[in-house]
Design an enzyme around this catalytic site. Structure first.
Site, short mmCIF file in Angstrom:
data_model
loop_
_atom_site.label_atom_id
_atom_site.label_comp_id
_atom_site.label_asym_id
_atom_site.label_seq_id
_atom_site.Cartn_x
_atom_site.Cartn_y
_atom_site.Cartn_z
N GLY A 12 0.80 -1.22 0.00
CA GLY A 12 0.00 0.00 0.00
C GLY A 12 0.83 1.26 0.00
O GLY A 12 2.06 1.23 0.19
N ASP A 13 0.17 2.38 -0.30
CA ASP A 13 0.78 3.71 -0.28
C ASP A 13 1.92 3.85 -1.28
O ASP A 13 2.90 4.56 -1.04
CB ASP A 13 1.27 4.06 1.14
CG ASP A 13 0.16 3.91 2.16
OD1 ASP A 13 -0.98 4.26 1.84
OD2 ASP A 13 0.43 3.43 3.28
N GLY A 17 -2.55 6.96 -6.06
CA GLY A 17 -3.37 8.17 -6.27
C GLY A 17 -2.70 9.09 -7.28
O GLY A 17 -3.34 9.56 -8.22
N ASN A 38 -10.40 2.77 4.31
CA ASN A 38 -9.08 2.39 4.82
C ASN A 38 -8.00 2.86 3.84
O ASN A 38 -6.83 2.90 4.17
CB ASN A 38 -8.97 0.87 5.06
CG ASN A 38 -9.53 0.04 3.92
OD1 ASN A 38 -10.26 0.54 3.06
ND2 ASN A 38 -9.21 -1.24 3.90
N HIS A 41 -5.45 8.10 -0.57
CA HIS A 41 -4.73 8.37 -1.82
C HIS A 41 -4.48 9.88 -1.94
O HIS A 41 -5.42 10.66 -1.91
CB HIS A 41 -5.55 7.88 -3.03
CG HIS A 41 -5.76 6.38 -3.01
ND1 HIS A 41 -6.57 5.73 -3.89
CD2 HIS A 41 -5.25 5.42 -2.21
CE1 HIS A 41 -6.55 4.43 -3.64
NE2 HIS A 41 -5.76 4.22 -2.61
N THR A 42 -3.21 10.24 -2.07
CA THR A 42 -2.84 11.65 -2.07
C THR A 42 -2.55 12.13 -3.49
O THR A 42 -1.86 11.45 -4.24
CB THR A 42 -1.57 11.87 -1.23
OG1 THR A 42 -1.70 11.12 -0.02
CG2 THR A 42 -1.32 13.32 -0.92
N THR A 128 -6.94 -0.37 10.20
CA THR A 128 -7.18 1.07 10.25
C THR A 128 -8.36 1.40 11.17
O THR A 128 -8.66 2.58 11.39
CB THR A 128 -7.49 1.61 8.84
OG1 THR A 128 -8.65 0.93 8.34
CG2 THR A 128 -6.32 1.39 7.87
N THR A 300 -4.39 7.08 8.85
CA THR A 300 -4.32 7.01 10.31
C THR A 300 -3.16 7.82 10.90
O THR A 300 -3.07 7.96 12.11
CB THR A 300 -4.14 5.55 10.78
OG1 THR A 300 -2.95 5.03 10.17
CG2 THR A 300 -5.33 4.69 10.39
N ARG A 304 5.04 4.74 8.99
CA ARG A 304 5.13 3.51 8.18
C ARG A 304 6.47 2.83 8.45
O ARG A 304 7.48 3.50 8.66
CB ARG A 304 4.99 3.83 6.70
CG ARG A 304 3.62 4.40 6.34
CD ARG A 304 3.56 4.87 4.89
NE ARG A 304 2.26 5.46 4.57
CZ ARG A 304 2.08 6.43 3.67
NH1 ARG A 304 3.09 6.91 2.98
NH2 ARG A 304 0.87 6.90 3.44
N VAL A 413 9.44 11.41 -9.11
CA VAL A 413 10.57 12.09 -8.44
C VAL A 413 10.09 13.15 -7.45
O VAL A 413 10.88 13.96 -6.97
CB VAL A 413 11.54 12.70 -9.48
CG1 VAL A 413 12.26 11.60 -10.26
CG2 VAL A 413 10.82 13.65 -10.44
P1 GDP Z 1 -1.49 5.64 -2.37
O1 GDP Z 1 -2.28 5.15 -1.21
O2 GDP Z 1 -0.84 4.53 -3.12
O3 GDP Z 1 -2.25 6.55 -3.29
O4 GDP Z 1 -0.29 6.49 -1.77
P2 GDP Z 1 -0.37 7.58 -0.56
O5 GDP Z 1 -0.98 8.83 -1.09
O6 GDP Z 1 -0.97 6.98 0.65
O7 GDP Z 1 1.17 7.76 -0.23
C1 GDP Z 1 2.08 8.23 -1.17
C2 GDP Z 1 2.74 9.50 -0.63
O8 GDP Z 1 3.87 9.82 -1.41
C3 GDP Z 1 1.84 10.73 -0.72
O9 GDP Z 1 2.13 11.56 0.36
C4 GDP Z 1 2.25 11.37 -2.03
O10 GDP Z 1 2.00 12.77 -2.07
C5 GDP Z 1 3.73 11.10 -2.03
N1 GDP Z 1 4.33 10.92 -3.36
C6 GDP Z 1 3.79 10.37 -4.48
N2 GDP Z 1 4.70 10.25 -5.45
C7 GDP Z 1 5.87 10.72 -4.94
C8 GDP Z 1 7.20 10.82 -5.45
O11 GDP Z 1 7.52 10.42 -6.58
N3 GDP Z 1 8.13 11.35 -4.60
C9 GDP Z 1 7.83 11.77 -3.34
N4 GDP Z 1 8.81 12.28 -2.59
N5 GDP Z 1 6.59 11.67 -2.83
C10 GDP Z 1 5.63 11.15 -3.62
P1 IMO Z 2 -3.90 2.56 0.31
O1 IMO Z 2 -5.02 2.39 -0.70
C1 IMO Z 2 -1.50 0.92 3.59
C2 IMO Z 2 -3.45 -2.17 6.04
C3 IMO Z 2 -3.64 -1.74 7.49
C4 IMO Z 2 -3.57 -3.10 8.18
C5 IMO Z 2 -4.26 -4.02 7.18
C6 IMO Z 2 -5.71 -4.31 7.51
O2 IMO Z 2 -3.80 3.94 0.83
O3 IMO Z 2 -2.63 2.02 -0.22
P2 IMO Z 2 -7.93 -2.86 7.35
O4 IMO Z 2 -8.32 -1.58 8.02
O5 IMO Z 2 -7.95 -2.77 5.86
O6 IMO Z 2 -8.70 -4.05 7.85
O7 IMO Z 2 -6.39 -3.11 7.79
O8 IMO Z 2 -4.16 -3.39 5.92
N1 IMO Z 2 -3.97 -1.25 5.03
C7 IMO Z 2 -3.24 -0.35 4.35
N2 IMO Z 2 -1.93 -0.03 4.46
N3 IMO Z 2 -2.27 1.52 2.66
C8 IMO Z 2 -3.57 1.19 2.54
O9 IMO Z 2 -4.37 1.68 1.57
C9 IMO Z 2 -4.12 0.24 3.42
N4 IMO Z 2 -5.33 -0.31 3.58
C10 IMO Z 2 -5.24 -1.21 4.55
O10 IMO Z 2 -2.63 -0.86 7.90
O11 IMO Z 2 -2.23 -3.50 8.29
MG MG Z 3 -2.37 5.39 0.86
#
Ligand code: GDP
Ligand code: IMO
Ligand code: MG
Length: 430
Positions: A12-13, A17, A38, A41-42, A128, A300, A304, A413
């Site tokens: 995840g993360d 997004g 849960n 997406h940023t 979450t 949350t 990480r 980047v």
């Molecule tokens: P997602 O859940 O997969 O959409 O990802 P998240 O938004 O939870 O986490 C990704 C984080 O990395 C966010 O804070 C974004 O703004 C940031 N981000 C995305 N792409 C880049 C990148 O190429 N470089 C850096 N430094 N940050 C990034």
């Molecule tokens: P995005 O879409 C990171 C993780 C939780 C926990 C496990 C189960 O932003 O990538 P849940 O609340 O789903 O039952 O939790 O899954 N988890 C994530 N970790 N990014 C996410 O979503 C997550 N969605 C769930 O931290 O370990």
């Molecule tokens: Mg995320």
């Protein structure tokens, strides 16, 4: 363009997004097909930071219809709040469509999520706390409440009453808690129902017709492959189908209508919550990645867990998703390391293995085998073309492609929309 699935390849993360937002510039529909709030997406556009939890990130684009389909679990309170927040920032998501088949997260789902985590104690999953698991459990046991039920006052009353009869028994007799008041929940959810009803539509039919009209559909995966209920590190997973296949199960759009699968992988590894993570660095390396990458949860705020890139895990993801290319994100975070490491396989009980063991109990014992490469010190965050990256950064990305056996189509980047280096535009969307 084409019908493209964007899917996370790690825990995840991975910046799904941001990648979805980039492709959505040329899309007609952006579709959330799994999970619930849960997800976090940023998207960063100029100085503006948007954090999405339920609404598809495509809502930012005037050309896009955002769609929430059958496979999603929707917390109406969060959804209504998100819509309000977007409207205050000038973004009207009026054209959004929501499937009546999506399940509704109820107050008892959130409560059970928390109570179960407390009961598990040291063995907790680290959810979450948003009620996701209990909501999907009700869906599978065929007692859930769907959006179509919620917006029909008579059906909703019946379904709520039937559910609360049993749930309140469990809350009071098993957990020793206070029962949930039916009238209160009914009144609260009736307000959400009124707000949500105008969005409800046959999303399957809309997407089916759109595909025939050659519309461009982006499927916005939530969570990631290693958190998938079947293919992730069970039981340390979420409760939905996060893999690319989830896009067809969760929408009714058939596999034959999918043209591309873009896997998104960070240039390193992160994980939130419990469960194995072989390349985690609980030392100054992990701390440095966390600080440089601002690795704190979007949903949350939890720090990480951070570590080196795990090529064996991402290769597994490429295989189960059928990834046609990879977007490697957050490469800028690795600047300033003298050397960088990539995990190419593991040693388990003294035996070398190349393939990722999805079984969490085996993975727990896996010792990573690393390859070390020279790092780079330059700030790469304003570089616009792959050729202009430092040689060591280019070699690192090329090695990822080689080990994961999948071509790279994009490199991130920086967090802004324009901090995306596209290697091959055709791989992204044609
Ligand atoms: P997602 O859940 O997969 O959409 O990802 P998240 O938004 O939870 O986490 C990704 C984080 O990395 C966010 O804070 C974004 O703004 C940031 N981000 C995305 N792409 C880049 C990148 O190429 N470089 C850096 N430094 N940050 C990034
Ligand atoms: P995005 O879409 C990171 C993780 C939780 C926990 C496990 C189960 O932003 O990538 P849940 O609340 O789903 O039952 O939790 O899954 N988890 C994530 N970790 N990014 C996410 O979503 C997550 N969605 C769930 O931290 O370990
Ligand atoms: Mg995320």
């Amino acid at each position: 363009m084409a019908n493209v699935i964007v899917v996370g390849m790690q825990w995840g993360d991975e910046a799904k997004g941001k990648v979805v937002d980039y492709i959505a510039q040329d899309a007609d529909f952006v579709v959330r097909y799994n999970g619930g709030n849960n997800a976090g997406h940023t998207v960063v556009v100029g100085d503006e930071v948007y954090k999405f939890h339920t609404v598809p990130v495509g809502a930012l684009h005037d050309n896009v219809t955002a769609v929430i389909t059958d496979g999603v679990v929707l917390d109406p309170k969060v959804f209504v709040g998100e819509i309000k927040g977007l409207k205050e920032r000038g973004i009207t998501a009026d054209r959004m469509k929501i499937s009546g088949n999506a399940h509704v997260i109820m107050p008892y789902h959130r409560l059970f999520d928390q109570l179960e985590e407390e009961r598990k104690g040291a063995k907790k999953i680290g959810t979450t706390g948003r009620g996701i698991g209990p909501c999907y459990a009700d869906k599978m046991s065929r007692t859930g409440i769907r959006i179509a039920d919620m917006i029909d006052p008579v059906r909703f009353r019946d379904r709520l009453r039937a559910n609360l009869e049993l749930k309140n028994e469990i809350i009071t007799k098993v957990y020793g808690g206070q029962p949930i008041d039916e009238a209160e929940v009914y009144a609260e959810y009736s307000q959400y129902a009124a707000a949500i009803a105008p969005y409800v539509a046959e999303t399957y039919s809309i997407l089916y017709r759109a595909s025939f009209d050659c519309a461009n559909i982006v499927f916005e995966g939530a969570h990631a492959t290693l958190l998938d209920i079947d293919f992730g590190t069970y039981p340390f997973v979420t409760s939905s189908h996060c893999v690319a296949g989830g896009a067809t199960i969760g929408t009714g759009v058939a596999p034959t209508m999918i043209d591309r699968v873009i896997g998104v992988a960070k240039a390193y590894t992160t994980r939130v919550g419990a469960g194995p993570c072989p390349t985690e660095q609980t030392n100054e390396i992990g701390d440095k990645i966390r600080e440089r990458g601002n690795e704190y949860g979007t949903t949350t705020g939890r720090p990480r867990r951070c570590g080196w890139f795990d090529a064996a895990a991402v290769r597994y993801s490429a295989q189960v998703n059928g990834a046609t290319c990879i977007a490697v994100t957050l490469l800028d975070v690795l600047s300033t390391f003298d050397t960088v490491k990539i995990c190419t396989g593991y040693t388990v009980d003294g035996k070398e293995i190349r393939d990722f063991p999805a079984d969490a109990y085996i993975l727990e014992k896996a010792e990573p085998i690393y390859e070390e490469m020279p790092g780079w010190h330059e700030d790469i965050s304003e570089i616009k073309s792959f050729e202009d990256l430092p040689d060591n950064a280019k070699s690192y990305v090329a090695r990822i492609a080689e080990l994961v056996e999948t071509p790279i189509c994009m490199v991130g980047v920086g967090p802004r929309r324009d901090q995306s280096i596209v290697l091959d535009p055709e791989m992204l969307s044609k």
